[in-house]
Every structure is written in C-alpha cells, then in structure tokens.
Design a protein around this motif. Structure first.
Motif, PDB file in Angstrom:
ATOM      1  N   PRO A 113      -0.764 -26.972  33.668  1.00  0.00           N
ATOM      2  CA  PRO A 113      -1.714 -27.544  33.265  1.00  0.00           C
ATOM      3  C   PRO A 113      -2.600 -26.422  33.019  1.00  0.00           C
ATOM      4  N   THR A 114      -3.806 -27.066  31.927  1.00  0.00           N
ATOM      5  CA  THR A 114      -4.895 -26.030  31.763  1.00  0.00           C
ATOM      6  C   THR A 114      -6.053 -25.832  32.891  1.00  0.00           C
ATOM      7  N   GLN A 115      -6.638 -25.033  33.187  1.00  0.00           N
ATOM      8  CA  GLN A 115      -7.222 -25.158  34.510  1.00  0.00           C
ATOM      9  C   GLN A 115      -8.933 -24.909  33.633  1.00  0.00           C
ATOM     10  N   PRO A 116      -9.457 -25.294  33.861  1.00  0.00           N
ATOM     11  CA  PRO A 116     -11.062 -24.938  33.559  1.00  0.00           C
ATOM     12  C   PRO A 116     -11.076 -23.139  33.230  1.00  0.00           C
ATOM     13  N   GLU A 117     -12.032 -22.908  32.406  1.00  0.00           N
ATOM     14  CA  GLU A 117     -12.989 -21.258  32.412  1.00  0.00           C
ATOM     15  C   GLU A 117     -13.400 -20.903  33.927  1.00  0.00           C
ATOM     16  N   ARG A 118     -12.995 -19.799  34.463  1.00  0.00           N
ATOM     17  CA  ARG A 118     -13.394 -19.192  35.386  1.00  0.00           C
ATOM     18  C   ARG A 118     -15.182 -18.205  35.056  1.00  0.00           C
ATOM     19  N   SER A 119     -16.416 -18.390  35.950  1.00  0.00           N
ATOM     20  CA  SER A 119     -17.038 -17.377  35.899  1.00  0.00           C
ATOM     21  C   SER A 119     -17.049 -16.432  36.180  1.00  0.00           C
ATOM     22  N   VAL A 120     -16.430 -14.701  35.331  1.00  0.00           N
ATOM     23  CA  VAL A 120     -16.238 -13.581  35.861  1.00  0.00           C
ATOM     24  C   VAL A 120     -17.632 -13.330  36.080  1.00  0.00           C
ATOM     25  N   LYS A 128      -4.808  -3.212  32.191  1.00  0.00           N
ATOM     26  CA  LYS A 128      -4.943  -2.996  33.553  1.00  0.00           C
ATOM     27  C   LYS A 128      -3.881  -4.183  34.106  1.00  0.00           C
ATOM     28  N   PRO A 129      -2.305  -3.978  34.011  1.00  0.00           N
ATOM     29  CA  PRO A 129      -1.785  -4.721  34.497  1.00  0.00           C
ATOM     30  C   PRO A 129      -2.521  -5.487  36.538  1.00  0.00           C
ATOM     31  N   ARG A 130      -2.779  -6.289  36.484  1.00  0.00           N
ATOM     32  CA  ARG A 130      -3.062  -7.108  37.942  1.00  0.00           C
ATOM     33  C   ARG A 130      -1.906  -6.806  39.113  1.00  0.00           C
ATOM     34  N   LYS A 131      -2.315  -6.251  39.812  1.00  0.00           N
ATOM     35  CA  LYS A 131      -1.390  -5.665  41.250  1.00  0.00           C
ATOM     36  C   LYS A 131      -1.024  -7.141  41.541  1.00  0.00           C
ATOM     37  N   LYS A 135      -3.823 -11.159  43.135  1.00  0.00           N
ATOM     38  CA  LYS A 135      -3.715 -12.578  42.477  1.00  0.00           C
ATOM     39  C   LYS A 135      -3.910 -13.747  43.601  1.00  0.00           C
ATOM     40  N   THR A 136      -4.478 -14.695  42.667  1.00  0.00           N
ATOM     41  CA  THR A 136      -4.386 -15.795  44.074  1.00  0.00           C
ATOM     42  C   THR A 136      -2.800 -16.626  44.540  1.00  0.00           C
ATOM     43  N   PRO A 137      -2.853 -17.101  45.544  1.00  0.00           N
ATOM     44  CA  PRO A 137      -1.252 -17.623  45.852  1.00  0.00           C
ATOM     45  C   PRO A 137      -0.625 -18.488  44.438  1.00  0.00           C
ATOM     46  N   GLU A 138      -2.027 -19.121  44.575  1.00  0.00           N
ATOM     47  CA  GLU A 138      -2.189 -20.238  43.171  1.00  0.00           C
ATOM     48  C   GLU A 138      -1.063 -19.273  42.247  1.00  0.00           C
ATOM     49  N   GLU A 139      -1.523 -18.503  42.236  1.00  0.00           N
ATOM     50  CA  GLU A 139      -0.913 -17.462  40.843  1.00  0.00           C
ATOM     51  C   GLU A 139       0.011 -16.937  41.082  1.00  0.00           C
ATOM     52  N   LEU A 140       0.763 -16.817  42.262  1.00  0.00           N
ATOM     53  CA  LEU A 140       2.295 -15.550  42.535  1.00  0.00           C
ATOM     54  C   LEU A 140       3.340 -17.034  42.880  1.00  0.00           C
ATOM     55  N   LEU A 144       6.278 -17.254  40.243  1.00  0.00           N
ATOM     56  CA  LEU A 144       7.447 -17.186  41.642  1.00  0.00           C
ATOM     57  C   LEU A 144       8.822 -18.315  40.767  1.00  0.00           C
ATOM     58  N   GLU A 145       7.560 -19.915  40.552  1.00  0.00           N
ATOM     59  CA  GLU A 145       8.662 -20.602  39.766  1.00  0.00           C
ATOM     60  C   GLU A 145       8.802 -20.286  38.282  1.00  0.00           C
ATOM     61  N   TYR A 146       7.838 -18.952  37.703  1.00  0.00           N
ATOM     62  CA  TYR A 146       8.924 -19.286  36.506  1.00  0.00           C
ATOM     63  C   TYR A 146       9.586 -18.724  36.630  1.00  0.00           C
ATOM     64  N   LEU A 147       9.635 -17.327  37.696  1.00  0.00           N
ATOM     65  CA  LEU A 147      10.549 -16.307  37.647  1.00  0.00           C
ATOM     66  C   LEU A 147      12.132 -16.869  37.787  1.00  0.00           C
ATOM     67  N   ARG A 148      11.990 -17.886  38.872  1.00  0.00           N
ATOM     68  CA  ARG A 148      13.313 -18.546  39.030  1.00  0.00           C
ATOM     69  C   ARG A 148      14.062 -19.436  37.968  1.00  0.00           C
ATOM     70  N   ALA A 149      12.942 -20.409  37.536  1.00  0.00           N
ATOM     71  CA  ALA A 149      13.453 -20.663  36.896  1.00  0.00           C
ATOM     72  C   ALA A 149      13.928 -19.925  35.275  1.00  0.00           C
TER      73      ALA A 149
END
Length: 175
Positions: A113-120, A128-131, A135-140, A144-149
């Motif tokens: 699902p598309t999420q609204p843009e966050r103001s940064v 630079k890859p994010r460590k 990452k937020t718990p939701e992103e992790l 994880l779900e993607y890698l399992r699939a």
C-alpha cells in the motif's frame, strides 16, 4: 455495455456440465462457446457460487494487499492463471498474468500500500544504504516479509527444477 453472455446462459452451461452430460470441452461445444469460457464459468461457480457468474463493474479495483495475497498464493501453489482468477474471483486471467509478470520484475514493491509522503527536514542521501538501526519497525517487518516471500519463491523454483531433473528419463549410452 451489455455483457456478451447472460447470467442465465452461463448457469445453464455450468449445470449441463455438473449434471454430467458432457466434459468441459463437450459442454462448450454443445452451447457454442469457447472451451475457455466454459471452464472459467465452471471454476467461478465451483469456487464462489452463482453470484460469481453475474456481471460486475468494470471499474473494479483490487487492493495492493489482495494482489500480494494472489501473487503469494500463485508462487506457492502452481496453478494456471485462469484457475487462480476463478479461485480469487478476478475478472480476467490476464490480470493475474500481469501481476505475476510485475512481481518477477519488481518483487512485492508494487503490491505494498502506498503511504503518504513524510516531510523530512534533512535531505536523505540515496547512495548511502540505510542501516537496520535507522529503519522503523514497520520497515523492518516489510523487509522481512519480502525476504521470506522471495525465499519461498526460490525454494519453490528449486523444488520444481529438482523434480523435473529427477523425472528426466535416464539416457543410455549408445554402443
């Protein structure tokens, strides 16, 4: 736009088949429709009942979650796209084909699902890859779900390839 075949006609075709008058091909021939149409109507009826034979709005949109569910099922259960469409009540088997093609090219990303843009306040460096700590718990969880699939998909492919190799006839050397 008026549907090509009425619900009543589709129901007659399905009942003819279910009553044992003919197989799928014979039923299609008896009613002068394509075998594909007859099979689709039969499968829709078997999975969803009479309601599935009724015309639907052309503007039907499928949620990203639903698309992801169908793609995941397709990966883990090798069925034709026509059977998958019937199982999930999708208007056309080509829709399923398109979702699977898109998954092969882009993974699950298009089905999230598309999420609204966050103001940064600070610009993010895309190089630079994010460590994992950043990452937020939701992103992790999504990762994880993607890698399992992805892992399930690769295991399924590996199983199919091993099964094909096992079933290949042994070649005898010529004398």
């Amino acid at each position: 736009m008026k549907p090509k075949y009425s619900t009543h006609f589709k129901l007659k075709v399905v009942r003819y088949f279910l009553d044992g008058h003919a197989g799928q091909g014979g039923t299609a021939q008896h009613f002068g429709v394509s075998r594909t149409h007859a099979i689709r109507w039969i499968q829709l009826y078997l999975h969803h009942g009479e309601e599935a034979l009724r015309p639907r709005s052309r503007s039907l949109l499928y949620s990203p979650e639903f698309k992801r569910e169908v793609v995941t099922y397709a990966i883990n259960h090798p069925e034709t796209s026509a059977r998958l469409a019937a199982r999930f009540g999708i208007a056309s088997h080509t829709t399923v084909d398109n979702w699977l093609k898109r998954f092969r090219l882009e993974g699950y990303k298009p089905f999230c699902p598309t999420q609204p843009e966050r103001s940064v306040s600070m610009p993010v460096n895309p190089d630079k890859p994010r460590k994992a700590d950043d990452k937020t718990p939701e992103e992790l969880l999504k990762e994880l779900e993607y890698l399992r699939a992805e892992n399930d998909y690769l295991k399924t492919l590996q199983g199919i390839l091993l099964e094909k190799k096992r079933l290949e006839p042994l070649k005898k050397p010529r004398r």
